[in-house]
Scaffold this active site. Structure first.
Site, PDB file in Angstrom:
ATOM      1  N   THR A 101       0.853  -1.186   0.000  1.00  0.00           N
ATOM      2  CA  THR A 101       0.000   0.000   0.000  1.00  0.00           C
ATOM      3  C   THR A 101       0.892   1.240   0.000  1.00  0.00           C
ATOM      4  OG1 THR A 101      -1.612  -1.238   1.281  1.00  0.00           O
ATOM      5  CG2 THR A 101      -1.860   1.149   1.297  1.00  0.00           C
ATOM      6  N   CYS A 286      -1.734  -9.567   2.485  1.00  0.00           N
ATOM      7  CA  CYS A 286      -2.594  -9.201   1.349  1.00  0.00           C
ATOM      8  C   CYS A 286      -4.007  -8.749   1.671  1.00  0.00           C
ATOM      9  CB  CYS A 286      -2.642 -10.371   0.371  1.00  0.00           C
ATOM     10  SG  CYS A 286      -1.011 -10.673  -0.326  1.00  0.00           S
TER      11      CYS A 286
HETATM   12  P1  NAD Z   1       7.556 -10.560  -1.195  1.00  0.00           P
HETATM   13  O1  NAD Z   1       7.807  -9.230  -0.619  1.00  0.00           O
HETATM   14  O2  NAD Z   1       7.711 -11.782  -0.360  1.00  0.00           O
HETATM   15  O3  NAD Z   1       8.467 -10.771  -2.499  1.00  0.00           O
HETATM   16  C1  NAD Z   1       8.617  -9.819  -3.509  1.00  0.00           C
HETATM   17  C2  NAD Z   1      10.063  -9.841  -3.990  1.00  0.00           C
HETATM   18  O4  NAD Z   1      10.186  -9.009  -5.151  1.00  0.00           O
HETATM   19  C3  NAD Z   1      11.061  -9.291  -2.974  1.00  0.00           C
HETATM   20  O5  NAD Z   1      12.023 -10.292  -2.679  1.00  0.00           O
HETATM   21  C4  NAD Z   1      11.710  -8.089  -3.686  1.00  0.00           C
HETATM   22  O6  NAD Z   1      13.084  -7.927  -3.389  1.00  0.00           O
HETATM   23  C5  NAD Z   1      11.506  -8.450  -5.146  1.00  0.00           C
HETATM   24  N1  NAD Z   1      11.557  -7.304  -6.054  1.00  0.00           N
HETATM   25  C6  NAD Z   1      10.910  -6.113  -5.963  1.00  0.00           C
HETATM   26  N2  NAD Z   1      11.191  -5.351  -7.034  1.00  0.00           N
HETATM   27  C7  NAD Z   1      12.029  -6.055  -7.828  1.00  0.00           C
HETATM   28  C8  NAD Z   1      12.655  -5.800  -9.089  1.00  0.00           C
HETATM   29  N3  NAD Z   1      12.455  -4.672  -9.744  1.00  0.00           N
HETATM   30  N4  NAD Z   1      13.459  -6.758  -9.616  1.00  0.00           N
HETATM   31  C9  NAD Z   1      13.656  -7.925  -8.960  1.00  0.00           C
HETATM   32  N5  NAD Z   1      13.073  -8.221  -7.775  1.00  0.00           N
HETATM   33  C10 NAD Z   1      12.268  -7.306  -7.212  1.00  0.00           C
HETATM   34  O7  NAD Z   1       6.053 -10.507  -1.772  1.00  0.00           O
HETATM   35  P2  NAD Z   1       5.050 -11.744  -1.975  1.00  0.00           P
HETATM   36  O8  NAD Z   1       4.380 -12.075  -0.695  1.00  0.00           O
HETATM   37  O9  NAD Z   1       5.771 -12.808  -2.734  1.00  0.00           O
HETATM   38  O10 NAD Z   1       3.941 -11.067  -2.895  1.00  0.00           O
HETATM   39  C11 NAD Z   1       4.205 -10.742  -4.240  1.00  0.00           C
HETATM   40  C12 NAD Z   1       2.888 -10.409  -4.922  1.00  0.00           C
HETATM   41  O11 NAD Z   1       2.028 -11.563  -4.916  1.00  0.00           O
HETATM   42  C13 NAD Z   1       2.077  -9.298  -4.254  1.00  0.00           C
HETATM   43  O12 NAD Z   1       1.423  -8.556  -5.244  1.00  0.00           O
HETATM   44  C14 NAD Z   1       1.057 -10.049  -3.417  1.00  0.00           C
HETATM   45  O13 NAD Z   1      -0.126  -9.300  -3.228  1.00  0.00           O
HETATM   46  C15 NAD Z   1       0.772 -11.251  -4.294  1.00  0.00           C
HETATM   47  N6  NAD Z   1       0.324 -12.460  -3.571  1.00  0.00           N
HETATM   48  C16 NAD Z   1       0.911 -12.818  -2.399  1.00  0.00           C
HETATM   49  C17 NAD Z   1       0.516 -13.998  -1.762  1.00  0.00           C
HETATM   50  C18 NAD Z   1       1.134 -14.440  -0.463  1.00  0.00           C
HETATM   51  O14 NAD Z   1       0.638 -15.405   0.120  1.00  0.00           O
HETATM   52  N7  NAD Z   1       2.194 -13.802   0.029  1.00  0.00           N
HETATM   53  C19 NAD Z   1      -0.442 -14.824  -2.355  1.00  0.00           C
HETATM   54  C20 NAD Z   1      -1.013 -14.439  -3.568  1.00  0.00           C
HETATM   55  C21 NAD Z   1      -0.610 -13.252  -4.171  1.00  0.00           C
HETATM   56  C1  UGA Z   2      -4.877 -15.394   1.576  1.00  0.00           C
HETATM   57  C2  UGA Z   2      -5.862 -16.137   0.688  1.00  0.00           C
HETATM   58  O1  UGA Z   2      -6.442 -17.227   1.421  1.00  0.00           O
HETATM   59  C3  UGA Z   2      -5.174 -16.677  -0.563  1.00  0.00           C
HETATM   60  O2  UGA Z   2      -6.121 -17.295  -1.429  1.00  0.00           O
HETATM   61  C4  UGA Z   2      -4.500 -15.525  -1.298  1.00  0.00           C
HETATM   62  O3  UGA Z   2      -3.783 -15.999  -2.413  1.00  0.00           O
HETATM   63  C5  UGA Z   2      -3.538 -14.821  -0.359  1.00  0.00           C
HETATM   64  O4  UGA Z   2      -4.261 -14.366   0.826  1.00  0.00           O
HETATM   65  C6  UGA Z   2      -2.922 -13.584  -0.949  1.00  0.00           C
HETATM   66  O5  UGA Z   2      -3.411 -13.042  -1.910  1.00  0.00           O
HETATM   67  O6  UGA Z   2      -1.942 -13.179  -0.328  1.00  0.00           O
HETATM   68  P1  UGA Z   2      -3.021 -16.083   3.336  1.00  0.00           P
HETATM   69  O7  UGA Z   2      -3.040 -14.643   3.687  1.00  0.00           O
HETATM   70  O8  UGA Z   2      -1.725 -16.730   3.088  1.00  0.00           O
HETATM   71  O9  UGA Z   2      -3.917 -16.340   2.032  1.00  0.00           O
HETATM   72  O10 UGA Z   2      -3.714 -16.913   4.512  1.00  0.00           O
HETATM   73  P2  UGA Z   2      -5.232 -17.249   4.901  1.00  0.00           P
HETATM   74  O11 UGA Z   2      -5.309 -18.680   5.196  1.00  0.00           O
HETATM   75  O12 UGA Z   2      -6.207 -16.702   3.962  1.00  0.00           O
HETATM   76  O13 UGA Z   2      -5.364 -16.486   6.300  1.00  0.00           O
HETATM   77  C7  UGA Z   2      -5.392 -15.073   6.364  1.00  0.00           C
HETATM   78  C8  UGA Z   2      -5.680 -14.652   7.780  1.00  0.00           C
HETATM   79  O14 UGA Z   2      -7.020 -14.982   8.134  1.00  0.00           O
HETATM   80  C9  UGA Z   2      -4.803 -15.330   8.822  1.00  0.00           C
HETATM   81  O15 UGA Z   2      -4.449 -14.402   9.812  1.00  0.00           O
HETATM   82  C10 UGA Z   2      -5.694 -16.422   9.394  1.00  0.00           C
HETATM   83  O16 UGA Z   2      -5.355 -16.778  10.708  1.00  0.00           O
HETATM   84  C11 UGA Z   2      -7.040 -15.730   9.341  1.00  0.00           C
HETATM   85  N1  UGA Z   2      -8.180 -16.690   9.294  1.00  0.00           N
HETATM   86  C12 UGA Z   2      -8.331 -17.522   8.241  1.00  0.00           C
HETATM   87  C13 UGA Z   2      -9.113 -16.691  10.316  1.00  0.00           C
HETATM   88  O17 UGA Z   2      -9.001 -15.914  11.294  1.00  0.00           O
HETATM   89  N2  UGA Z   2     -10.174 -17.556  10.244  1.00  0.00           N
HETATM   90  C14 UGA Z   2     -10.348 -18.404   9.204  1.00  0.00           C
HETATM   91  O18 UGA Z   2     -11.351 -19.156   9.208  1.00  0.00           O
HETATM   92  C15 UGA Z   2      -9.397 -18.388   8.168  1.00  0.00           C
END
Ligand code: NAD
Ligand code: UGA
Length: 476
Positions: A101, A286
């Protein structure tokens, strides 16, 4: 922009080696031994960590990840800091960078900061050589693909040292994995979503997924629907948690039990039983960010009522976290100054080392603000990460110093409970459900309290140990 290109995909580069880029490419590599995968990151330390021999120290903790890294790394999976060459040599590029954000400027506090995505697009424009399919894996505001396309097309005009004039297709392929179950989610996804304009590019990405995902599970949409569906999915999931947590508060006031209410409503198959566990409030990198992004977009498109509706989900979550801290203070005779409180769990959920937006951060800060001495336990989270998380955001040096002297960390449960007035369970790590409360009660101050925000303790055993118990949503 599309050039007829029938060649097969043999090299894939993923920009961003974080929680999504790392595990996603590991599973892709496992499922597609005929393709080489290159995961690149600007953070050289992270790349080093992905390459180290000790698989327990990979930058991401996910059950099953280490074994797959062992199997694929060095065969068809490579972690590298050489962004330029890996972009240049790849047929397809996944953008998996962070989209936090915005903290300042227009849309601060709500809109996504797209600087990392824009930088990636410029890097791709600069180094790509041939026809390249660029895939949005990061979660992005609807219509970002347009921005990426414009940059890819127009940035090249100003680039002197790329005589190849590559062509591009842009696809949206959002990731739905959850942390803690990422490998399972990637191996057996509910669905794979691909949005785009070019049928040929979509087919190429489909071919990759078809190596392990049944074709019926691969949904094709237009690119804007794909981008918006990802934000919507997270908003709906988070909304369920705020809904159930709001009812948990009502249960506590009325004598109802949230587990019974959840079961009763969850058996209606229109509602469904998943994501109805009351807890300390949703965390993770997220949910909050994606809802705030939806709020920003709704306002931007002149829909303030839609914005207010979704914003209330985040407000409820924040209220709920403060409610838990207040309740702890109240139960401990209205003051916790100087009292030792054991915090069990700092990760935002079990089976991950991720603490981003963890409810534990807010609740611990509230308790520190009230003067408590915390001893924090987590089996996986690193102490340095907790140090970063417990710093106040306004960088107030006095408060930060006061906070840092008032908490300590341990990853062993042995000494956590000695002289503690209360135990607060914030993450549902399985080891917390098997605690020997009779033994623990002997070490604690009297009256000793157990606050279970995850509904994982055996209440009978806690009460038999002469401890007082508060459980989320338990009004009985
Ligand atoms: P993260 O912060 O763990 O990883 C992102 C990486 O990108 C970092 O290591 C950073 O150094 C690298 N980076 C940034 N700019 C760069 C550049 N210009 N060149 C090379 N590397 C670069 O983030 P994340 O949790 O993996 O999330 C990534 C995206 O996926 C986000 O948009 C998030 O919303 C989405 N997403 C996350 C999850 C999740 O469970 N964490 C699940 C679904 C979607
Ligand atoms: C969530 C979504 O579930 C994924 O589908 C998505 O890809 C991801 O966000 C993303 O875009 O980053 P994540 O954040 O890894 O995944 O974990 P969740 O299992 O969704 O839990 C999120 C939060 O909700 C945690 O703090 C968990 O403890 C809480 N939660 C989950 C509850 O309090 N109650 C529930 O029943 C489920």
């Amino acid at each position: 922009m599309t050039k007829e290109n029938k060649s097969k995909i043999t090299k894939i580069c993923c920009i961003g080696a974080g929680y999504v880029g790392g595990p996603t490419m590991v599973v892709f590599a496992d499922k597609c031994p005929h393709i080489n995968f290159y995961v690149v990151d600007i953070n050289e330390k992270k790349i080093e960590a992905w390459n180290q021999d000790d698989l327990k120290k990979l930058p991401v903790y996910e059950p099953g990840l280490d074994q797959l890294v062992k199997k694929c790394r060095g065969n068809n999976l490579f972690f590298s800091s050489d962004i330029e060459n890996n972009i240049a040599n790849s047929d397809m590029i996944f953008i998996s960078v962070n989209t936090p954000t915005k903290t300042r400027g227009i849309g601060a506090g709500k809109a996504s900061n797209l600087m990392y995505v824009e930088k990636c697009a410029r890097q791709v424009a600069m180094y790509a050589k041939n026809h390249t399919i660029v895939v949005e894996k990061s979660t992005l505001p609807v219509r970002t693909a347009e921005v990426i396309k414009t940059i890819l097309e127009e940035a090249q005009d100003s680039i002197q040292n790329n005589p190849n004039k590559p062509t591009f297709d842009v696809l949206s392929n959002p990731e739905f994995l959850s942390e803690g179950s990422a490998i399972k989610d990637l191996n057996v996804p509910d669905r794979v979503l691909i949005g785009g304009e070019s049928e040929e590019a979509i087919n190429k990405l489909c071919e990759i997924y078809k190596n392990w995902v049944p074709e019926v599970k691969i949904l094709r949409t237009n690119i804007w629907s794909s981008e918006l569906a990802k934000l919507t999915a997270n908003a709906f999931l988070a909304q369920r948690i705020s809904s159930i947590n709001s009812i948990a508060a009502l249960c506590e006031s009325t004598g109802a039990d949230i587990r019974e209410v959840s079961r009763a409503i969850g058996t209606d198959n229109r509602i469904g039983s998943k994501f109805l566990d009351s807890g300390p409030g949703f965390g993770g990198s997220c949910f909050k960010k994606d809802i705030l992004n939806l709020v920003y977009l709704s306002k931007h498109f002149g829909l303030p009522e839609v914005a207010a509706f979704w914003e209330s989900v985040v407000e409820m979550n924040s209220w709920h976290q403060h409610r838990i801290s207040k309740l702890i203070v109240q139960k401990l005779f209205g003051t916790i100054t100087g009292k030792k409180i054991a915090i069990l769990g700092f990760a935002f959920k079990a089976n991950t080392n991720d603490t981003r937006e963890s409810a534990a951060i807010q609740i611990c800060k509230d308790l520190l603000e009230e003067g408590a001495n915390l001893i924090i336990h987590d089996p996986i989270v690193d102490e340095n990460q907790i140090k970063i998380d417990l710093k106040t955001s306004n960088n107030n040096q006095k408060t930060n110093l006061q906070f840092s002297n008032s908490w300590s960390f341990t990853n062993s449960l042995d000494n956590v409970f000695i002289e503690a007035h209360a135990v607060v369970i914030l993450t549902e790590w399985s080891e917390y459900s098997n605690i020997d409360w009779v033994n623990i009660a002997k070490m604690m101050k009297k009256p000793g309290w157990v606050f279970d925000s995850r509904l994982i303790v055996n209440s009978k055993k806690v009460l038999e140990a002469n401890l007082k118990l508060w459980r989320i949503g338990d009004g009985t």
